[in-house]
Design an enzyme around this catalytic site. Structure first.
Site, PDB file in Angstrom:
ATOM      1  N   LYS A 143      -0.726  -2.738  -3.521  1.00 47.61           N
ATOM      2  CA  LYS A 143       0.230  -1.964  -4.336  1.00 47.61           C
ATOM      3  C   LYS A 143       1.568  -1.922  -3.615  1.00 47.61           C
ATOM      4  O   LYS A 143       1.657  -1.392  -2.502  1.00 47.61           O
ATOM      5  CB  LYS A 143      -0.265  -0.521  -4.546  1.00 47.61           C
ATOM      6  CG  LYS A 143      -1.646  -0.417  -5.155  1.00 47.61           C
ATOM      7  CD  LYS A 143      -1.660  -0.791  -6.609  1.00 47.61           C
ATOM      8  CE  LYS A 143      -3.090  -0.836  -7.132  1.00 47.61           C
ATOM      9  NZ  LYS A 143      -3.182  -1.280  -8.508  1.00 47.61           N
ATOM     10  N   LYS A 184       0.036  -1.879 -13.863  1.00 48.12           N
ATOM     11  CA  LYS A 184       1.139  -2.425 -13.051  1.00 48.12           C
ATOM     12  C   LYS A 184       2.461  -1.682 -13.205  1.00 48.12           C
ATOM     13  O   LYS A 184       3.522  -2.231 -12.908  1.00 48.12           O
ATOM     14  CB  LYS A 184       1.368  -3.932 -13.327  1.00 48.12           C
ATOM     15  CG  LYS A 184       0.162  -4.819 -13.212  1.00 48.12           C
ATOM     16  CD  LYS A 184      -0.731  -4.513 -12.058  1.00 48.12           C
ATOM     17  CE  LYS A 184      -0.105  -4.717 -10.697  1.00 48.12           C
ATOM     18  NZ  LYS A 184      -0.984  -4.148  -9.612  1.00 48.12           N
ATOM     19  N   ARG A 207       3.788  -4.878  -3.300  1.00 50.28           N
ATOM     20  CA  ARG A 207       3.871  -6.103  -2.499  1.00 50.28           C
ATOM     21  C   ARG A 207       5.296  -6.644  -2.509  1.00 50.28           C
ATOM     22  O   ARG A 207       6.093  -6.324  -3.378  1.00 50.28           O
ATOM     23  CB  ARG A 207       2.910  -7.154  -3.069  1.00 50.28           C
ATOM     24  CG  ARG A 207       1.450  -6.768  -2.906  1.00 50.28           C
ATOM     25  CD  ARG A 207       0.587  -7.423  -3.946  1.00 50.28           C
ATOM     26  NE  ARG A 207       0.998  -7.002  -5.294  1.00 50.28           N
ATOM     27  CZ  ARG A 207       0.502  -7.508  -6.399  1.00 50.28           C
ATOM     28  NH1 ARG A 207      -0.376  -8.464  -6.343  1.00 50.28           N
ATOM     29  NH2 ARG A 207       0.903  -7.056  -7.578  1.00 50.28           N
ATOM     30  N   LYS A 208       5.543  -7.512  -1.537  1.00 51.97           N
ATOM     31  CA  LYS A 208       6.874  -8.139  -1.482  1.00 51.97           C
ATOM     32  C   LYS A 208       6.743  -9.552  -2.040  1.00 51.97           C
ATOM     33  O   LYS A 208       5.860 -10.310  -1.633  1.00 51.97           O
ATOM     34  CB  LYS A 208       7.345  -8.216  -0.026  1.00 51.97           C
ATOM     35  CG  LYS A 208       7.687  -6.862   0.581  1.00 51.97           C
ATOM     36  CD  LYS A 208       8.479  -7.057   1.865  1.00 51.97           C
ATOM     37  CE  LYS A 208       9.027  -5.806   2.491  1.00 51.97           C
ATOM     38  NZ  LYS A 208       8.434  -4.542   2.334  1.00 51.97           N
ATOM     39  N   THR A 239      -1.155   3.913  -9.879  1.00 55.28           N
ATOM     40  CA  THR A 239      -1.897   4.370  -8.697  1.00 55.28           C
ATOM     41  C   THR A 239      -1.045   5.359  -7.906  1.00 55.28           C
ATOM     42  O   THR A 239      -1.555   6.357  -7.378  1.00 55.28           O
ATOM     43  CB  THR A 239      -2.294   3.175  -7.803  1.00 55.28           C
ATOM     44  OG1 THR A 239      -2.823   2.150  -8.641  1.00 55.28           O
ATOM     45  CG2 THR A 239      -3.320   3.563  -6.770  1.00 55.28           C
TER      46      THR A 239
HETATM   47  P1  A3P Z   1       3.522  -4.486  -7.148  1.00 54.00           P
HETATM   48  O1  A3P Z   1       2.387  -4.381  -6.191  1.00 54.00           O
HETATM   49  O2  A3P Z   1       3.456  -5.675  -8.024  1.00 54.00           O
HETATM   50  O3  A3P Z   1       4.873  -4.327  -6.480  1.00 54.00           O
HETATM   51  P2  A3P Z   1      -0.417   0.039 -10.672  1.00 54.00           P
HETATM   52  O4  A3P Z   1      -0.826   1.033  -9.657  1.00 54.00           O
HETATM   53  O5  A3P Z   1      -0.232   0.620 -12.038  1.00 54.00           O
HETATM   54  O6  A3P Z   1      -1.288  -1.181 -10.618  1.00 54.00           O
HETATM   55  O7  A3P Z   1       1.051  -0.453 -10.284  1.00 54.00           O
HETATM   56  C1  A3P Z   1       1.317  -1.129  -9.078  1.00 54.00           C
HETATM   57  C2  A3P Z   1       2.816  -1.113  -8.886  1.00 54.00           C
HETATM   58  O8  A3P Z   1       3.263   0.202  -8.600  1.00 54.00           O
HETATM   59  C3  A3P Z   1       3.276  -1.917  -7.695  1.00 54.00           C
HETATM   60  O9  A3P Z   1       3.448  -3.235  -8.140  1.00 54.00           O
HETATM   61  C4  A3P Z   1       4.584  -1.215  -7.291  1.00 54.00           C
HETATM   62  O10 A3P Z   1       5.719  -1.943  -7.679  1.00 54.00           O
HETATM   63  C5  A3P Z   1       4.562   0.094  -8.069  1.00 54.00           C
HETATM   64  N1  A3P Z   1       4.801   1.308  -7.314  1.00 54.00           N
HETATM   65  C6  A3P Z   1       5.562   2.353  -7.727  1.00 54.00           C
HETATM   66  N2  A3P Z   1       5.600   3.308  -6.807  1.00 54.00           N
HETATM   67  C7  A3P Z   1       4.839   2.893  -5.768  1.00 54.00           C
HETATM   68  C8  A3P Z   1       4.508   3.464  -4.502  1.00 54.00           C
HETATM   69  N3  A3P Z   1       4.968   4.665  -4.142  1.00 54.00           N
HETATM   70  N4  A3P Z   1       3.726   2.746  -3.662  1.00 54.00           N
HETATM   71  C9  A3P Z   1       3.270   1.520  -4.028  1.00 54.00           C
HETATM   72  N5  A3P Z   1       3.549   0.933  -5.223  1.00 54.00           N
HETATM   73  C10 A3P Z   1       4.327   1.607  -6.077  1.00 54.00           C
END
Ligand code: A3P
Length: 324
Positions: A275, A57, A277-278, A61
């Site tokens: 990934k 988180k 989300r709002k 990704t």
């Molecule tokens: P949220 O979906 O809770 O906002 P991981 O890939 O480690 O699971 O982390 C997911 C988080 O990456 C997302 O959390 C988001 O806040 C963050 N993030 C950072 N850069 C991003 C991007 N370019 N696109 C989408 N999410 C991103």
């Protein structure tokens, strides 16, 4: 010289050396005796040069996707079982052995210039991982991605709110403040969302197995706000060439509020719906509780990064200023 049939011999051996029942795979090519008995058809080149270890988180990704755009960097093939991540060093797949692990990587076209990597976000905080990783990949570079642990905990809880009854039936405040006498499922969720944010504790464990020069702390807040800048720092740390200019390759999607890959026609290709989300802001009293909860952990991280001579992530500087 006496011997026994294989099973009996193994039984006898492990009775004498019980600590060896749990294997610790090493690179067969680092030891002449191993290399001599390693099949001629096999190679030791299908192993990553660096690992993105998480925690979950924090934007892992996005980092994985951005790294994969680099012409000299190759990611692992996705695993169909564990959400695309291999999770070799951290879980039961470790017992499948190193052939199984290597099958997730292509044969590099040029061993010295190709940078293969894998990202498994649970490596960061699972106890056994650094010891196993260092045994097989002692020269690997390690990227840990850190964001404000309060935001990480919130994102973790929001993800769980899709299927975990403990998250569905409780507010975020109830999850993080639940006392030790609470039901097991609530405490499991609380641990999952809070403990990976004890950043210094987990990093110290990695540093017991890897020298500090092989560890790089990626500033997750910067990666989110200005990925081209953070990707430049990462490339310099990795020593990968050519240095790829991400300002051309990425694009800010105003609707999503995140940086995405620029594809044909100048359109953005963003990560999936799960990934970025709002959701509503963390309630002020919950943020205050968590800032207090993480205060000492963040202080420890400050001391650790100062000791290593690594730059402080932007969010850490801000957090320490607001709590000092
Ligand atoms: P949220 O979906 O809770 O906002 P991981 O890939 O480690 O699971 O982390 C997911 C988080 O990456 C997302 O959390 C988001 O806040 C963050 N993030 C950072 N850069 C991003 C991007 N370019 N696109 C989408 N999410 C991103």
């Amino acid at each position: 010289l006496q011997t026994l049939p294989p099973m009996e011999l193994a039984e006898k051996y492990f009775n004498i050396f019980p600590e060896e029942r749990d294997p610790l795979w090493q690179n067969p090519c680092h030891d002449k005796r191993h290399k001599d008995i390693w099949s001629k058809e096999k190679t030791c080149d299908r192993l990553p040069k660096f690992l993105v270890i998480g925690p979950q988180k924090t934007g892992t990704t996005a980092l994985y996707t951005f790294l994969s755009l680099h012409p000299a960097i190759t990611a692992n093939y996705p695993s169909p079982v564990t959400f695309e991540e291999i999770q070799f060093f951290s879980g039961p797949s470790y017992h499948n052995g190193i052939d199984w692990y290597m099958d997730f990587f292509p044969f590099p076209s040029n061993v010295s210039t190709d940078f293969m990597f894998e990202k498994s976000a649970n490596y960061f905080d699972i106890e056994v991982t650094p010891k196993r990783a260092a045994a097989l990949l002692p020269r690997a570079k390690i990227l840990a991605l850190l964001i404000n642990p309060v935001d990480r905990a919130y994102s973790c809880n929001n993800m769980a709110a899709h299927q975990d009854p403990a998250a569905i039936n409780h507010t975020f405040h109830q999850v993080v403040t639940a006392p030790p006498s609470s039901p097991a499922d609530l405490l499991t969720l609380q641990n999952r969302c809070l403990v990976p944010g004890h950043y210094a504790t987990h990093l110290e464990r990695w540093l017991r197995h890897y020298p500090p020069r092989q560890l790089y702390i990626v500033d997750g807040a910067l990666l989110r706000a200005n990925p081209a800048l953070e990707m430049e720092g990462i490339q310099r740390f990795l020593g990968v060439t050519p240095v790829f200019n991400y300002t051309q390759a990425l694009l800010l999607d105003e609707n999503k509020g995140f940086w995405c890959q620029r594809v044909e026609g100048g359109r953005p290709k963003c990560l999936g719906k799960s990934k970025g989300r709002k959701y509503p802001l963390v309630a002020p009293e919950t943020r205050a509780f968590l800032m207090e909860y993480y205060h000492e952990h963040n202080q420890e991280l400050l001391r650790l990064l100062n000791r290593l001579g690594q730059a402080l992530p932007t969010w850490l500087r801000e957090e320490l200023q607001s709590t000092s």
